[in-house]
Write a protein that holds these residues in place. Structure first.
Motif, PDB file in Angstrom:
ATOM      1  N   MET A 228       1.019  -1.317   0.019  1.00  0.00           N
ATOM      2  CA  MET A 228       0.002  -0.011  -0.177  1.00  0.00           C
ATOM      3  C   MET A 228       0.838   1.103   0.135  1.00  0.00           C
ATOM      4  O   MET A 228       1.745   1.342   0.571  1.00  0.00           O
ATOM      5  N   ASN A 229       0.670   2.212  -1.040  1.00  0.00           N
ATOM      6  CA  ASN A 229       1.452   3.515  -0.977  1.00  0.00           C
ATOM      7  C   ASN A 229       0.800   4.619  -0.114  1.00  0.00           C
ATOM      8  O   ASN A 229      -0.507   4.897  -0.578  1.00  0.00           O
ATOM      9  N   PRO A 230       1.127   4.880   0.954  1.00  0.00           N
ATOM     10  CA  PRO A 230       0.308   5.848   1.603  1.00  0.00           C
ATOM     11  C   PRO A 230      -0.099   7.143   0.961  1.00  0.00           C
ATOM     12  O   PRO A 230      -0.843   7.827   1.185  1.00  0.00           O
ATOM     13  N   ALA A 231       0.830   7.492  -0.219  1.00  0.00           N
ATOM     14  CA  ALA A 231       0.428   8.912  -0.586  1.00  0.00           C
ATOM     15  C   ALA A 231      -0.818   8.598  -1.710  1.00  0.00           C
ATOM     16  O   ALA A 231      -1.393   9.586  -1.703  1.00  0.00           O
TER      17      ALA A 231
ATOM     18  N   LEU B  44       4.033  18.772   9.267  1.00  0.00           N
ATOM     19  CA  LEU B  44       4.580  17.530   9.627  1.00  0.00           C
ATOM     20  C   LEU B  44       4.338  16.281   8.704  1.00  0.00           C
ATOM     21  O   LEU B  44       5.278  15.471   8.473  1.00  0.00           O
ATOM     22  N   TRP B  45       3.136  16.049   8.557  1.00  0.00           N
ATOM     23  CA  TRP B  45       2.695  15.028   7.632  1.00  0.00           C
ATOM     24  C   TRP B  45       3.313  15.056   6.192  1.00  0.00           C
ATOM     25  O   TRP B  45       3.791  14.172   6.033  1.00  0.00           O
ATOM     26  N   HIS B  46       3.363  16.101   5.699  1.00  0.00           N
ATOM     27  CA  HIS B  46       4.123  16.722   4.450  1.00  0.00           C
ATOM     28  C   HIS B  46       5.481  16.113   4.253  1.00  0.00           C
ATOM     29  O   HIS B  46       6.320  15.716   3.521  1.00  0.00           O
ATOM     30  N   VAL B  47       6.093  16.658   5.507  1.00  0.00           N
ATOM     31  CA  VAL B  47       7.544  16.404   5.695  1.00  0.00           C
ATOM     32  C   VAL B  47       7.809  14.877   5.684  1.00  0.00           C
ATOM     33  O   VAL B  47       8.737  14.231   5.089  1.00  0.00           O
ATOM     34  N   GLU B  48       7.257  14.076   6.317  1.00  0.00           N
ATOM     35  CA  GLU B  48       7.106  12.680   6.579  1.00  0.00           C
ATOM     36  C   GLU B  48       7.118  11.976   5.102  1.00  0.00           C
ATOM     37  O   GLU B  48       7.666  11.049   4.578  1.00  0.00           O
TER      38      GLU B  48
ATOM     39  N   VAL C 129       7.397  13.374   2.031  1.00  0.00           N
ATOM     40  CA  VAL C 129       8.469  13.522   0.974  1.00  0.00           C
ATOM     41  C   VAL C 129       9.563  13.037   1.378  1.00  0.00           C
ATOM     42  O   VAL C 129      10.347  12.524   0.453  1.00  0.00           O
ATOM     43  N   LEU C 130       9.989  12.728   2.634  1.00  0.00           N
ATOM     44  CA  LEU C 130      11.130  12.181   3.014  1.00  0.00           C
ATOM     45  C   LEU C 130      10.991  10.507   2.663  1.00  0.00           C
ATOM     46  O   LEU C 130      12.069   9.816   2.516  1.00  0.00           O
ATOM     47  N   ALA C 131       9.978   9.904   2.800  1.00  0.00           N
ATOM     48  CA  ALA C 131       9.680   8.789   2.286  1.00  0.00           C
ATOM     49  C   ALA C 131       9.678   8.549   0.867  1.00  0.00           C
ATOM     50  O   ALA C 131       9.356   7.572   0.472  1.00  0.00           O
ATOM     51  N   GLY C 132       9.782   9.542   0.150  1.00  0.00           N
ATOM     52  CA  GLY C 132      10.138   9.478  -1.295  1.00  0.00           C
ATOM     53  C   GLY C 132       8.708   9.807  -2.152  1.00  0.00           C
ATOM     54  O   GLY C 132       8.512   9.392  -3.247  1.00  0.00           O
ATOM     55  N   HIS C 133       7.843  10.346  -1.561  1.00  0.00           N
ATOM     56  CA  HIS C 133       6.328  10.674  -2.216  1.00  0.00           C
ATOM     57  C   HIS C 133       6.408  12.119  -2.229  1.00  0.00           C
ATOM     58  O   HIS C 133       6.602  13.000  -1.043  1.00  0.00           O
ATOM     59  N   GLY C 134       5.901  12.851  -3.327  1.00  0.00           N
ATOM     60  CA  GLY C 134       5.366  14.323  -3.470  1.00  0.00           C
ATOM     61  C   GLY C 134       6.751  14.926  -3.498  1.00  0.00           C
ATOM     62  O   GLY C 134       7.971  14.653  -3.646  1.00  0.00           O
ATOM     63  N   THR C 135       6.572  16.510  -3.132  1.00  0.00           N
ATOM     64  CA  THR C 135       7.674  17.471  -3.114  1.00  0.00           C
ATOM     65  C   THR C 135       7.765  18.160  -2.058  1.00  0.00           C
ATOM     66  O   THR C 135       6.782  18.051  -1.091  1.00  0.00           O
ATOM     67  N   TRP C 136       8.720  19.310  -1.999  1.00  0.00           N
ATOM     68  CA  TRP C 136       8.658  19.950  -0.904  1.00  0.00           C
ATOM     69  C   TRP C 136       7.838  21.353  -0.726  1.00  0.00           C
ATOM     70  O   TRP C 136       7.571  21.974  -0.032  1.00  0.00           O
TER      71      TRP C 136
ATOM     72  N   LEU D  22      -0.168   9.899   9.315  1.00  0.00           N
ATOM     73  CA  LEU D  22       1.079   9.671   9.796  1.00  0.00           C
ATOM     74  C   LEU D  22       1.209   8.111  10.259  1.00  0.00           C
ATOM     75  O   LEU D  22       1.948   7.384  10.004  1.00  0.00           O
ATOM     76  N   ALA D  23       0.078   7.858  11.062  1.00  0.00           N
ATOM     77  CA  ALA D  23      -0.118   6.457  11.689  1.00  0.00           C
ATOM     78  C   ALA D  23      -0.339   5.485  10.356  1.00  0.00           C
ATOM     79  O   ALA D  23       0.357   4.339  10.571  1.00  0.00           O
ATOM     80  N   LEU D  24      -1.015   5.755   9.554  1.00  0.00           N
ATOM     81  CA  LEU D  24      -1.393   4.793   8.369  1.00  0.00           C
ATOM     82  C   LEU D  24      -0.017   4.708   7.590  1.00  0.00           C
ATOM     83  O   LEU D  24       0.105   3.413   7.113  1.00  0.00           O
ATOM     84  N   ALA D  25       0.858   5.615   7.464  1.00  0.00           N
ATOM     85  CA  ALA D  25       2.181   5.531   6.548  1.00  0.00           C
ATOM     86  C   ALA D  25       2.880   4.501   7.592  1.00  0.00           C
ATOM     87  O   ALA D  25       3.797   3.618   6.901  1.00  0.00           O
TER      88      ALA D  25
END
Length: 398
Positions: A1-4, A39-43, A45-52, A376-379
């Motif tokens: 499952m891709n959390p993004a 904080l969600w968006h930081v997690e 993008v650091l996990a390889g999804h999305g942008t800054w 975040l928990a889902l990720a």
């Protein structure tokens, strides 16, 4: 499952872009405002999804009305809250947002010293504290979280730990000896003549216990720290209740209950991170690990396992957020399972992950009670590895 992908289909516009109509003063709230969504968006993008780009957009919303470094600042509001997010953005080793981050770190350290001085003055007067003095959400335990993770060698952290040691000393109120964290005021929902002592991770003594223990595990130690851990641990053991479905703790006790040694509650409440057995058990597990006490560690894990096997308790979880819902329960159990000596918490975490995946999104966007915390928990559930950003340090369960 891709959390993004799940985020796009389930959380939709709630976490997509900031609402310009939102109260600007709420922005710097990690609990309810754009800082927590950042904080969600930081997690992500650091996990390889999305942008800054969404990180910057939400941080811009968080700081639109400026940032508070006043004495009311805490991990979940003001300079420490945004500093926590900026450090999370650099968890991969890239030094992002450094100028702003350094200024906020300086403000947080100065805030810690001011609040510690005020707390020691209160102790010298022999007065009981408010839980906002010491707790995780509003107090020095929360500020200590940021200092431990991001300024671990600072004198500000040493001052916070020294204060928590002092907090563990007994307090005499009207001739009755009470724990040093006894609060003169009521808890949130009930009148308690003579005040109360709070057990929870969010507002009670489990938060300071977890911080003292994590600090010891990370090599941040001050005089009296081991004794303070022992004092709090023993107090929690004295108030541990034994029910049909395992150990449990009251959410708080009153002066009358303290005098009789028995709580009025006849059974456990909601098994949440903030007040229930899961948060208390995780704090006790961390304390046992820090003091290399295998018997106490297994007792804490067994209490958590028994709680999770009780369908009556689990049915009391009616929302999906971090604070007192499924997301917080899962993240707490998942962290406890990674450190466990006993064999059953892994399976319990997997069952909770399945439950979390099947839940609809919370209607609000925030971190503690909204869609950002749930995402975040889902990720964590999807990846089955620690958050890249270290976001769950703010819950004192990491």
């Amino acid at each position: 499952m891709n959390p993004a992908n799940v985020l796009e289909t389930r959380y939709g516009p709630r976490l997509d872009c900031p609402d310009a109509a939102q109260d600007p003063a709420l922005g710097q709230s990690l609990a309810k405002g754009p800082a927590g969504v950042a904080l969600w968006h930081v997690e992500n993008v650091l996990a390889g999804h999305g942008t800054w780009a969404p990180v910057r957009a939400w941080l811009s919303a968080a700081t639109r009305a400026g940032l508070s470094a006043a004495d009311s600042g805490c991990l979940f509001y003001g300079a420490p809250a945004v500093a926590f997010v900026l450090h999370a953005a650099g968890a991969d080793g890239h030094d992002r947002f450094r100028p702003a981050r350094d200024r906020l770190d300086q403000a947080t350290a100065a805030l810690a010293h001011r609040r510690v001085e005020a707390a020691h003055a209160r102790i010298r007067r022999g007065e009981p504290p408010a839980f906002a003095e010491y707790d995780l959400l509003h107090g020095l335990a929360g500020i200590g979280v940021h200092l431990l993770h991001h300024m671990p060698g600072s004198d500000a952290l040493a001052a916070v730990l020294g204060y928590l040691v002092a907090l563990a000393a007994p307090l005499e109120v009207d001739g009755q000896e009470l724990p040093g964290w006894w609060c003169a005021h009521d808890p949130h929902r009930l009148h308690t003549p003579g005040g109360h002592a709070n057990f929870g991770m969010a507002h009670g003594i489990s938060g300071p216990l977890a911080l003292l223990s994590q600090a010891r595990l990370r090599g941040a130690v001050v005089d009296g720290q081991s004794e303070a851990i022992a004092t709090i641990t023993v107090w929690l053991e004295q108030w541990q209740q034994h029910g049909e479905h395992g150990p449990w703790w009251p959410e708080w006790i009153t002066r009358e209950e303290a005098a009789t040694g028995r709580p009025h509650a006849t059974g456990p409440g909601r098994p949440s991170w903030c007040y229930g057995t899961p948060g208390v058990a995780r704090a006790r597990q961390l304390a046992a690990i820090a003091t290399v006490d295998s018997a106490r560690q297994e007792a804490a894990e067994n209490a958590l396992t028994a709680c999770l096997a009780d369908e009556v308790q689990l049915a009391r979880i009616t929302d999906r957020g971090l604070c007192h819902g499924t997301a917080g329960l899962f993240q707490t159990v998942w962290r406890a399972a990674r450190d466990a000596r006993t064999p059953h918490l892994d399976a319990a975490a997997r069952r909770l992950a399945d439950t979390l995946v099947g839940r609809h999104a919370e209607p609000e966007s925030g971190l503690l009670e909204g869609a950002a915390g749930q995402a975040l928990a889902l990720a964590t559930a999807a990846r089955d590895r620690p958050p890249v950003s270290g976001w769950d340090a703010c819950l004192l369960i990491d």
